[in-house]
Design a protein around this motif. Structure first.
Motif, PDB file in Angstrom:
ATOM      1  N   THR A   1       4.821   2.613  -4.712  1.00 30.01           N
ATOM      2  CA  THR A   1       4.686   2.354  -6.140  1.00 30.01           C
ATOM      3  C   THR A   1       6.052   2.031  -6.735  1.00 30.01           C
ATOM      4  O   THR A   1       7.026   2.733  -6.471  1.00 30.01           O
ATOM      5  CB  THR A   1       4.072   3.560  -6.870  1.00 30.01           C
TER       6      THR A   1
ATOM      7  N   ILE B   1      -3.806   6.496   1.267  1.00 31.62           N
ATOM      8  CA  ILE B   1      -4.830   6.234   0.262  1.00 31.62           C
ATOM      9  C   ILE B   1      -6.165   6.113   0.986  1.00 31.62           C
ATOM     10  O   ILE B   1      -6.227   5.706   2.139  1.00 31.62           O
ATOM     11  CB  ILE B   1      -4.526   4.957  -0.559  1.00 31.62           C
TER      12      ILE B   1
ATOM     13  N   ARG C   1      -7.229  -1.417  -1.179  1.00 35.50           N
ATOM     14  CA  ARG C   1      -6.098  -1.753  -2.043  1.00 35.50           C
ATOM     15  C   ARG C   1      -6.564  -2.465  -3.313  1.00 35.50           C
ATOM     16  O   ARG C   1      -5.893  -2.416  -4.343  1.00 35.50           O
ATOM     17  CB  ARG C   1      -5.077  -2.595  -1.279  1.00 35.50           C
TER      18      ARG C   1
ATOM     19  N   VAL D   1      -6.905  -0.034  -6.139  1.00 32.15           N
ATOM     20  CA  VAL D   1      -5.692   0.535  -6.746  1.00 32.15           C
ATOM     21  C   VAL D   1      -4.751  -0.582  -7.214  1.00 32.15           C
ATOM     22  O   VAL D   1      -3.539  -0.407  -7.252  1.00 32.15           O
ATOM     23  CB  VAL D   1      -4.969   1.495  -5.775  1.00 32.15           C
TER      24      VAL D   1
ATOM     25  N   TYR E   1      -3.095   4.052  -9.816  1.00 29.62           N
ATOM     26  CA  TYR E   1      -3.466   4.945  -8.720  1.00 29.62           C
ATOM     27  C   TYR E   1      -3.708   6.344  -9.273  1.00 29.62           C
ATOM     28  O   TYR E   1      -2.892   6.883 -10.040  1.00 29.62           O
ATOM     29  CB  TYR E   1      -2.347   4.984  -7.678  1.00 29.62           C
TER      30      TYR E   1
ATOM     31  N   GLN F   1      -8.253   8.999  -5.268  1.00 36.26           N
ATOM     32  CA  GLN F   1      -8.109   7.791  -4.446  1.00 36.26           C
ATOM     33  C   GLN F   1      -7.219   7.986  -3.233  1.00 36.26           C
ATOM     34  O   GLN F   1      -7.131   7.089  -2.388  1.00 36.26           O
ATOM     35  CB  GLN F   1      -7.560   6.649  -5.318  1.00 36.26           C
TER      36      GLN F   1
END
Length: 241
Positions: free
Chosen positions: A55, A81, A85, A88, A92, A97
């Motif tokens: 992130t 996760i 993808r 998210v 997130y 998740q």
């Protein structure tokens, strides 16, 4: 999914599709460079499994006492996760998740004290959100201009300042890596950077460093072959034969 503490009731809910995310610019031009450098070395070293999520100024969500809270750390690492993808893409939500981030990193901004804020009222401060809501096990604060790095580890529900090892690095146990500072040049920026080292003390290289390492290895191999050929010729043997 709900977690209740003495101060907060935390609900792990997906960000509504119509929720308007803040679009604040980053504090300065160095932050994207610092974040990209951290990610690239992990990728080159094969330290980013398919289930991992990086992130960078990207919203991490939790609902605290019935109100959605979103914080976007300058850099963060989620080991696993559990959704696609695509799910998210905008934000997130840990627990719902995937895992809680292993580490979040803030590059010290121009906003005095923002990275240390424990403001309990809505919206809660960054420090409080990472420590008491998300309960991220490692929180790092980096001052790029001076190279000062503080690493805090969650211990009994509170962040405790860690002391570096003899190499001035900090163990991030969940990643089997060490985090530390390095001074040099990358992408026309000369100064302090955050870097990763493995358990053997090897620096995780950036792309240009890896290419230079391969070039030097090829040059050493060429020189070795030339020396061997010269030795053979001195013994009356043509290498081609």
């Amino acid at each position: 999914m709900i977690a209740t503490t003495d101060k907060f009731q935390v609900t792990w809910e997906k960000l509504p599709d119509d929720f308007v995310l803040p679009n604040d610019p980053v504090d300065n031009i160095n932050q994207p460079l610092l974040a990209a450098a951290l990610t690239q070395s992990l990728e080159i070293a094969g330290r980013l499994p398919n289930t991992a999520l990086i992130t960078t100024n990207y919203g991490i969500c939790a609902t605290v006492n019935g109100k959605m809270v979103i914080k976007a750390p300058d850099w963060g690492y989620v080991a696993n996760i559990r959704v696609s993808r695509e799910e998210v893409k905008r934000s997130y939500t840990p627990q719902l998740q995937g895992d809680i981030p292993v580490i979040v990193i803030e590059f010290l901004s121009d906003t005095e004290g923002g990275e240390y804020s424990v403001k309990p009222t809505y919206p809660p401060g960054k420090w409080l959100f990472y420590e008491q809501v998300l309960k991220v096990p490692n929180y790092a604060i980096f001052e790029p201009d001076t190279g000062t790095l503080e690493v805090y580890r969650l211990d009994d529900g509170k962040y405790q300042l860690q002391q570096p090892d003899n190499n001035n690095r900090y163990a991030i146990a969940q990643m089997n890596l060490f985090l530390g500072t390095w001074q040099g040049e990358r992408e026309n920026r000369t100064g302090y950077w955050l870097r990763w080292w493995d358990e053997q003390g090897n620096l995780l290289l950036w792309g240009l460093e890896k290419a230079e390492q391969e070039r030097q290895r090829a040059e050493q191999e060429r020189q070795r072959a030339e020396r061997l050929a010269a030795q053979l010729r001195s013994a009356g043997i043509e290498p081609e034969a």
